[in-house]
Design a protein around this motif. Structure first.
Motif, PDB file in Angstrom:
ATOM      1  N   ILE A 164       4.253  10.128  -7.022  1.00  0.00           N
ATOM      2  CA  ILE A 164       5.138  10.456  -8.155  1.00  0.00           C
ATOM      3  C   ILE A 164       4.298  10.867  -9.367  1.00  0.00           C
ATOM      4  O   ILE A 164       4.594  11.844 -10.064  1.00  0.00           O
ATOM      5  CB  ILE A 164       6.023   9.233  -8.518  1.00  0.00           C
ATOM      6  CG1 ILE A 164       6.930   8.850  -7.368  1.00  0.00           C
ATOM      7  CG2 ILE A 164       6.820   9.470  -9.817  1.00  0.00           C
ATOM      8  CD1 ILE A 164       8.231   9.565  -7.244  1.00  0.00           C
ATOM      9  N   MET A 165       3.186  10.109  -9.588  1.00  0.00           N
ATOM     10  CA  MET A 165       2.334  10.379 -10.744  1.00  0.00           C
ATOM     11  C   MET A 165       1.697  11.772 -10.628  1.00  0.00           C
ATOM     12  O   MET A 165       1.653  12.532 -11.602  1.00  0.00           O
ATOM     13  CB  MET A 165       1.249   9.316 -10.842  1.00  0.00           C
ATOM     14  CG  MET A 165       0.973   8.926 -12.282  1.00  0.00           C
ATOM     15  SD  MET A 165       0.020   7.448 -12.359  1.00  0.00           S
ATOM     16  CE  MET A 165      -1.598   8.065 -12.066  1.00  0.00           C
ATOM     17  N   VAL A 166       1.232  12.088  -9.431  1.00  0.00           N
ATOM     18  CA  VAL A 166       0.601  13.401  -9.198  1.00  0.00           C
ATOM     19  C   VAL A 166       1.634  14.503  -9.456  1.00  0.00           C
ATOM     20  O   VAL A 166       1.328  15.519 -10.103  1.00  0.00           O
ATOM     21  CB  VAL A 166       0.021  13.488  -7.772  1.00  0.00           C
ATOM     22  CG1 VAL A 166      -0.363  14.915  -7.404  1.00  0.00           C
ATOM     23  CG2 VAL A 166      -1.190  12.577  -7.645  1.00  0.00           C
ATOM     24  N   LEU A 167       2.867  14.242  -8.964  1.00  0.00           N
ATOM     25  CA  LEU A 167       3.942  15.229  -9.178  1.00  0.00           C
ATOM     26  C   LEU A 167       4.195  15.453 -10.667  1.00  0.00           C
ATOM     27  O   LEU A 167       4.295  16.596 -11.132  1.00  0.00           O
ATOM     28  CB  LEU A 167       5.229  14.734  -8.529  1.00  0.00           C
ATOM     29  CG  LEU A 167       5.537  15.216  -7.125  1.00  0.00           C
ATOM     30  CD1 LEU A 167       6.885  14.697  -6.683  1.00  0.00           C
ATOM     31  CD2 LEU A 167       5.514  16.728  -7.028  1.00  0.00           C
ATOM     32  N   LEU A 168       4.262  14.337 -11.404  1.00  0.00           N
ATOM     33  CA  LEU A 168       4.506  14.434 -12.848  1.00  0.00           C
ATOM     34  C   LEU A 168       3.385  15.186 -13.548  1.00  0.00           C
ATOM     35  O   LEU A 168       3.623  16.046 -14.392  1.00  0.00           O
ATOM     36  CB  LEU A 168       4.658  13.041 -13.460  1.00  0.00           C
ATOM     37  CG  LEU A 168       5.989  12.344 -13.221  1.00  0.00           C
ATOM     38  CD1 LEU A 168       5.964  10.924 -13.749  1.00  0.00           C
ATOM     39  CD2 LEU A 168       7.108  13.121 -13.911  1.00  0.00           C
TER      40      LEU A 168
ATOM     41  N   ILE B 160       0.852  -1.209   0.000  1.00  0.00           N
ATOM     42  CA  ILE B 160       0.000   0.000   0.000  1.00  0.00           C
ATOM     43  C   ILE B 160       0.882   1.252   0.000  1.00  0.00           C
ATOM     44  O   ILE B 160       0.636   2.191  -0.754  1.00  0.00           O
ATOM     45  CB  ILE B 160      -0.974  -0.012   1.207  1.00  0.00           C
ATOM     46  CG1 ILE B 160      -2.039  -1.098   0.970  1.00  0.00           C
ATOM     47  CG2 ILE B 160      -1.661   1.350   1.401  1.00  0.00           C
ATOM     48  CD1 ILE B 160      -2.869  -1.449   2.175  1.00  0.00           C
ATOM     49  N   VAL B 161       1.933   1.206   0.843  1.00  0.00           N
ATOM     50  CA  VAL B 161       2.855   2.358   0.909  1.00  0.00           C
ATOM     51  C   VAL B 161       3.493   2.590  -0.474  1.00  0.00           C
ATOM     52  O   VAL B 161       3.577   3.720  -0.969  1.00  0.00           O
ATOM     53  CB  VAL B 161       3.951   2.125   1.978  1.00  0.00           C
ATOM     54  CG1 VAL B 161       5.065   3.177   1.886  1.00  0.00           C
ATOM     55  CG2 VAL B 161       3.328   2.143   3.374  1.00  0.00           C
ATOM     56  N   PHE B 162       3.893   1.456  -1.114  1.00  0.00           N
ATOM     57  CA  PHE B 162       4.526   1.569  -2.441  1.00  0.00           C
ATOM     58  C   PHE B 162       3.559   2.176  -3.471  1.00  0.00           C
ATOM     59  O   PHE B 162       3.927   3.037  -4.281  1.00  0.00           O
ATOM     60  CB  PHE B 162       5.000   0.176  -2.876  1.00  0.00           C
ATOM     61  CG  PHE B 162       5.722   0.171  -4.183  1.00  0.00           C
ATOM     62  CD1 PHE B 162       6.949   0.860  -4.299  1.00  0.00           C
ATOM     63  CD2 PHE B 162       5.209  -0.460  -5.313  1.00  0.00           C
ATOM     64  CE1 PHE B 162       7.621   0.884  -5.507  1.00  0.00           C
ATOM     65  CE2 PHE B 162       5.881  -0.427  -6.516  1.00  0.00           C
ATOM     66  CZ  PHE B 162       7.088   0.244  -6.615  1.00  0.00           C
ATOM     67  N   ILE B 163       2.288   1.719  -3.397  1.00  0.00           N
ATOM     68  CA  ILE B 163       1.270   2.243  -4.330  1.00  0.00           C
ATOM     69  C   ILE B 163       1.073   3.744  -4.088  1.00  0.00           C
ATOM     70  O   ILE B 163       1.008   4.533  -5.025  1.00  0.00           O
ATOM     71  CB  ILE B 163      -0.065   1.473  -4.199  1.00  0.00           C
ATOM     72  CG1 ILE B 163       0.115   0.057  -4.790  1.00  0.00           C
ATOM     73  CG2 ILE B 163      -1.207   2.190  -4.922  1.00  0.00           C
ATOM     74  CD1 ILE B 163      -1.008  -0.896  -4.507  1.00  0.00           C
ATOM     75  N   TYR B 164       1.020   4.134  -2.822  1.00  0.00           N
ATOM     76  CA  TYR B 164       0.865   5.562  -2.496  1.00  0.00           C
ATOM     77  C   TYR B 164       2.048   6.365  -3.025  1.00  0.00           C
ATOM     78  O   TYR B 164       1.886   7.472  -3.539  1.00  0.00           O
ATOM     79  CB  TYR B 164       0.716   5.769  -0.986  1.00  0.00           C
ATOM     80  CG  TYR B 164      -0.722   5.672  -0.540  1.00  0.00           C
ATOM     81  CD1 TYR B 164      -1.691   6.552  -1.054  1.00  0.00           C
ATOM     82  CD2 TYR B 164      -1.120   4.711   0.389  1.00  0.00           C
ATOM     83  CE1 TYR B 164      -3.012   6.456  -0.657  1.00  0.00           C
ATOM     84  CE2 TYR B 164      -2.438   4.605   0.793  1.00  0.00           C
ATOM     85  CZ  TYR B 164      -3.392   5.479   0.256  1.00  0.00           C
ATOM     86  OH  TYR B 164      -4.688   5.402   0.630  1.00  0.00           O
ATOM     87  N   PHE B 165       3.236   5.742  -2.906  1.00  0.00           N
ATOM     88  CA  PHE B 165       4.452   6.417  -3.384  1.00  0.00           C
ATOM     89  C   PHE B 165       4.388   6.640  -4.904  1.00  0.00           C
ATOM     90  O   PHE B 165       4.664   7.722  -5.421  1.00  0.00           O
ATOM     91  CB  PHE B 165       5.679   5.567  -3.007  1.00  0.00           C
ATOM     92  CG  PHE B 165       6.965   6.115  -3.563  1.00  0.00           C
ATOM     93  CD1 PHE B 165       7.519   7.295  -3.036  1.00  0.00           C
ATOM     94  CD2 PHE B 165       7.616   5.477  -4.623  1.00  0.00           C
ATOM     95  CE1 PHE B 165       8.689   7.811  -3.563  1.00  0.00           C
ATOM     96  CE2 PHE B 165       8.785   6.002  -5.149  1.00  0.00           C
ATOM     97  CZ  PHE B 165       9.323   7.169  -4.610  1.00  0.00           C
ATOM     98  N   LEU B 166       3.939   5.566  -5.604  1.00  0.00           N
ATOM     99  CA  LEU B 166       3.808   5.677  -7.067  1.00  0.00           C
ATOM    100  C   LEU B 166       2.777   6.736  -7.439  1.00  0.00           C
ATOM    101  O   LEU B 166       2.969   7.519  -8.374  1.00  0.00           O
ATOM    102  CB  LEU B 166       3.408   4.328  -7.668  1.00  0.00           C
ATOM    103  CG  LEU B 166       4.503   3.280  -7.771  1.00  0.00           C
ATOM    104  CD1 LEU B 166       3.974   2.022  -8.440  1.00  0.00           C
ATOM    105  CD2 LEU B 166       5.699   3.798  -8.560  1.00  0.00           C
ATOM    106  N   LEU B 167       1.656   6.731  -6.678  1.00  0.00           N
ATOM    107  CA  LEU B 167       0.601   7.730  -6.932  1.00  0.00           C
ATOM    108  C   LEU B 167       1.141   9.140  -6.732  1.00  0.00           C
ATOM    109  O   LEU B 167       0.855  10.054  -7.523  1.00  0.00           O
ATOM    110  CB  LEU B 167      -0.588   7.504  -5.998  1.00  0.00           C
ATOM    111  CG  LEU B 167      -1.599   6.460  -6.464  1.00  0.00           C
ATOM    112  CD1 LEU B 167      -2.623   6.206  -5.386  1.00  0.00           C
ATOM    113  CD2 LEU B 167      -2.274   6.898  -7.759  1.00  0.00           C
TER     114      LEU B 167
END
Lengths: 298, 136
Positions: free
Chosen positions: A16-20, A7-14
């Protein structure tokens, strides 16, 4: 990996995506407003240039806003670009010229500072601006850049010298130690044809002192392009050159001239000194062709 | 004979329409087409600018012109295709080419399409005005 970690990893990816996405949105919005602003500035500058062309006395009092744009580092080159584009389509007399206008608004002064900048892009752009607008006052600085270690700086400096000094610039070419690409040679010849179509042979003689095979190749191309028959001997001398590109260009040049018996004999002597190679066969074919033509004429 | 005010107005309008000319300026750079518009500005001439082939197509669908001033190449079409389109779409309209590409081959190609007016750039403001004023 536990569920919590996933879950933490998914949040991290999300994240990054929001940042991009945010960066992308910012870039799009920024570019949209910048384009809009630039269209507005471009129209204003063109208005000022047109007014200058049509009524230059009235135009000189209305350029404070343009001076402000020129002082801004962000807009400086954009304004210079507009000047260069206009310069390519409209030529003007001294009073109304773009050169005078560029000096009036401080553009020339600012770009002269860029000519001494440590950043190569700025330097190369300033060189381009100098020769396009014919700013001869910086010739000393430009001359020092003709053999610069950075390829783009020396390229622009060589073109600037040819445009500003014409055939006289050729006497500076023996000091060039770096190679000159074929494209650059074509550019130099084009500029000579456009700006200085009448050849001055005394400067070609001075340029012939060069030992750089690339400058020699340029000279041979100039001899061919401007039909300088007096320099046929220089081309014949290059046939023996160890640099194949120079020898081949010399042979091509000779094909465009009428050769007499003396020329053919000289080439024959060079041929005898050459080692066995495909180029020797080419010269041989060339000689036999010309020999036949000469014997027919006799 | 009584002439009403409306009749005088319509007569004036008719004269205005007869004298009024419409010119289309086509150039890839919107700044340059705008510059030509400013330089050539005249009281009885309306100038419309276009900067791509799509724009030209759209404008020609909506209105007709007395003169077209254009570059040889335009974004969105090949040189021949574009000039042929102009010649067929507006057979009676004068076309003047204003171009930096002034090589003889291009001039010949333009001539073969039936366009005889070619102004090589760069040109002076006076020359440009004189050459274009010949059409009015």
């Amino acid at each position: 990996m536990g569920l919590q970690d996933l879950i933490v990893f998914i949040y991290f990816l999300l994240f990054i995506m929001v940042l991009l996405w945010a960066a992308l949105a910012y870039s799009l919005i920024y570019r949209y407003f910048r384009t809009k602003e630039r269209i507005k500035i471009k129209m204003k500058v063109i208005d000022a240039i047109a007014l200058r062309f049509l009524d230059h006395k009235r135009a000189t009092y209305k350029m404070h806003w343009l001076r402000r744009y020129v002082q801004s580092k962000r807009q400086r080159w954009f304004i210079a670009g507009i000047f260069l584009k206009v310069n390519n389509v409209i030529t003007t007399l001294d009073d109304t010229s773009l050169k005078t206008m560029a000096a009036d608004i401080g553009l020339t002064k600012v770009l002269s500072q860029d000519l001494k900048s440590l950043v190569w892009q700025k330097k190369a752009k300033a060189l381009l601006f100098c020769y396009e607008l014919g700013l001869t006052e910086h010739l000393k600085t430009i001359t020092s850049y003709r053999n610069h270690s950075h390829i783009l700086i020396r390229r622009e400096a060589q073109i600037a010298l040819v445009v500003l000094l014409g055939w006289k610039s050729l006497k500076l070419f023996p000091y060039i130690t770096y190679p000159i690409s074929l494209w650059q040679q074509i550019r130099i010849i084009e500029k000579l044809k456009i700006y200085h179509p009448e050849p001055i042979e005394k400067f070609v003689i001075l340029a012939c002192q060069t030992e750089n095979p690339y400058v020699m190749e340029l000279l041979v191309r100039i001899i061919r392009s401007f039909d300088l028959e007096h320099f046929k001997g220089y081309s014949i001398a290059q046939i023996e050159s160890p640099e194949l590109f120079l020898a081949e260009t010399a042979l091509e040049t000779l094909q465009s001239f009428e050769l007499n018996t003396l020329d053919v004999n000289q080439i024959n002597l060079s041929l005898q000194r050459m080692g066995q190679s495909p180029f020797k066969l080419k010269v041989d074919a060339f000689i036999s062709q010309h020999g036949n033509r000469l014997s027919q004429q006799l | 004979m009584f002439i009403s005010k409306e009749m005088i107005h319509s007569l004036h309008f008719l004269i205005y329409l007869m004298e009024h000319k419409k010119v289309l300026i086509v150039y890839n750079d919107y700044g340059i087409s705008y510059l030509f518009k400013k330089i050539l500005d005249k009281p009885n001439v309306t100038y419309v600018t276009a900067n791509s082939f799509t724009e030209v197509e759209q404008i020609l669908l909506e209105s007709s012109f007395d003169l077209i001033i254009t570059d040889v190449t335009i974004e969105g079409a090949f040189t021949n295709e574009y000039l042929y389109y102009l010649k067929t779409k507006l057979p009676g309209t004068s076309i003047v080419i204003l171009s930096e590409m002034n090589q003889n081959d291009i001039k010949k190609e333009v001539k073969s399409l039936g366009i005889h007016d070619f102004i090589s750039l760069p040109t002076t403001v006076t020359d440009l005005n004189n050459k274009i004023n010949c059409f009015f």
